[in-house]
Design an enzyme around this catalytic site. Sequence first.
Site, PDB file in Angstrom:
ATOM      1  NE  ARG A 104      -3.987  -2.187   1.960  1.00  0.00           N
ATOM      2  CZ  ARG A 104      -4.751  -2.765   2.867  1.00  0.00           C
ATOM      3  NH1 ARG A 104      -4.552  -2.507   4.161  1.00  0.00           N
ATOM      4  NH2 ARG A 104      -5.709  -3.584   2.510  1.00  0.00           N
ATOM      5  CE1 TYR A 143      -1.761  -0.723  -7.695  1.00  0.00           C
ATOM      6  CE2 TYR A 143      -1.612  -2.513  -9.279  1.00  0.00           C
ATOM      7  CZ  TYR A 143      -1.115  -1.344  -8.753  1.00  0.00           C
ATOM      8  OH  TYR A 143       0.016  -0.792  -9.296  1.00  0.00           O
ATOM      9  CD  GLU A 144      -1.512  -4.516  -3.114  1.00  0.00           C
ATOM     10  OE1 GLU A 144      -1.865  -4.958  -2.005  1.00  0.00           O
ATOM     11  OE2 GLU A 144      -1.019  -5.231  -3.991  1.00  0.00           O
ATOM     12  N   GLY A 145      -6.469  -2.739  -2.094  1.00  0.00           N
ATOM     13  CA  GLY A 145      -7.551  -2.161  -1.298  1.00  0.00           C
ATOM     14  C   GLY A 145      -7.972  -0.850  -1.915  1.00  0.00           C
ATOM     15  CD  GLN A 156      -6.215   1.317   1.669  1.00  0.00           C
ATOM     16  OE1 GLN A 156      -5.568   1.508   2.697  1.00  0.00           O
ATOM     17  NE2 GLN A 156      -6.371   0.114   1.140  1.00  0.00           N
TER      18      GLN A 156
END
Length: 595
Positions: free
Chosen positions: A296, A440-442, A447
């Site tokens: 992230r 991506y990555e949440g 977030q």
Amino acid sequence: MPIYEAPTRDMQFLLHDVLKLQNYSNLPGFGEATPDVIDAFLEEAAKWHRDVLAPLNRTGDLEGCTRHEDGSVTTPTGFKEAYQQFCENGFKSIAMDPEYGGQGLPLTLAYAINEMTSAANQAFAMYPGLSAGAWHAIHQNASDEQKRTYLPPMTEGRWTGTMNLTEPQCGTDLGLIRTKAVPQDDGTYKISGQKIWISAGEHDMSENIIHLVLARIEGAPEGIKGISLFIVPKFMVGEDGSVGERNGVSCGGLEEKMGIHGNATCVMNYDEATGFLVGEEHKGMRAMFVMMNEARLGVGLQGLAAAEVAQQNAAMFARDRLQSRSVTGVKAPDKPADPIIVHPDVRRMLMDTRAFTEGARALTYWAALHEDMVHKAPDETDRQRSKDYMALLTPIIKAYQTHKGHQGANDALQVFGGSGYCEEWGMSQFVRDVRIAMIYEGTNGIQALDLVGRKLMAEGGRYWQTFFAEIDAWCEENKGTSDDLDAHIEKLLAAKSELVEATQWMGMNAMANFDNAGAASHDYLHLFGLVALGYMWAMMAKEAEAHKDEDDPFYANKLITARYFFERVLPETTAHLAKLKTGADTMMALPAEAF
């Protein structure tokens, strides 16, 4: 073709003047990272990224990756050779543990090099970036035997790594994972299932690929509490570390994507592949979060990097492109029109992006230094404070910087006008490539929910209370330095007071109606991001003022950009506060069937 020049002068300013890495020479790895060593490293890296990697960015976009009938994947022309050079130059192992062949230098320096890689070629950067995340997850969670087996070749770059989370039926909600792990008599597991959107899942750049796979052991509890983490190598590894027979893992297909064409985004099929448990059973999410949090921060860096390279090209175009005359009179009488950089609206876009990139670079490096302190600070209090800051700022850096990074790349395209919309100029690739960073990555929405739903409440609010107190202390300590800095401090404290008000509003209203938290989360995160950048800009302004009488125009330009940030960017906090305080009523009022 677009160009890229690494902003080494700004990097040096941050590392030497603002963060003062030389003051940490008593800590492991910092003693070797003298200013001269850092400068030499940055200069050599800048040349390589400019001359070798950046020219391959367009190649990767046009060619993409190719999957063959046997499931193997070929990367674009030049990627494999560039990766070998990347590893030989030491760019991959900067901050890795010397016990496993790494250089042991500060992670803060590694982030500067990672920025160059993402800016020069985002699709390429994902190969070593994901490997670094897998390396750290193994380093922190695996057994000593697993570390000895996998970390040395991954440090060298001979082996790469991935993370396998998402499945067709689940993305964010990993509790729905179906990939199963069946225990074997020899202590291994047979892994079966399908993973999708696996970046760098199959390629021709390394001898072996070490997949970190989330799976559910037979009989495990439902939800995320029943998920375990496994090492599943593409090729089995012998006791002597040699690469052996093919494991039961293969690439079933490549995704056709909007951007990052040079990165192989794979559907991965696991057919009773041999896997090795990492850590404890059912504790996989905790182990994988090491990799996810590192990823992230790296994605937040991608947002900054894309805006930086796009802004560089837009500024160059704006200085050369002739269009119309300045509204205040002719500026280039020897030419048929003035360069568009004289027009205020063009300046607005360039200055917005410049103020963002320089502030975001400072915030990212500042966070990287705190990550260094988590592992290297001798005092437990300092380590805990750095852990708190990393937990608090990771969702902000990921979401705020990717949102603003995409906006910066988009504004840079706008500066090009119709030329920017044409592929030959290369600007659309920056916009297309960085768009994934918001997903991506949440996703950025996730977030924001993580920030308001978990980080604000953690440890009784200690994370944000400590951060706010640090800003207050810094402002108090530096009041009276100069009239200009005092003006910046006043604006920073006003914005921080709005953030405090927003935090209090969240505390009073989120529990009464959880939709209030969700509805306010986006604006709260952006308000927080602006205040965090304001703190960075205040620190940079102080250091620039100390050198403003020198001949180097860098410092005068830094002060001009600081003033722009405080006068034209930071006031956005007021709008975010007003919007978040409206709550969820208007956002949730329209019936679902009305959409």
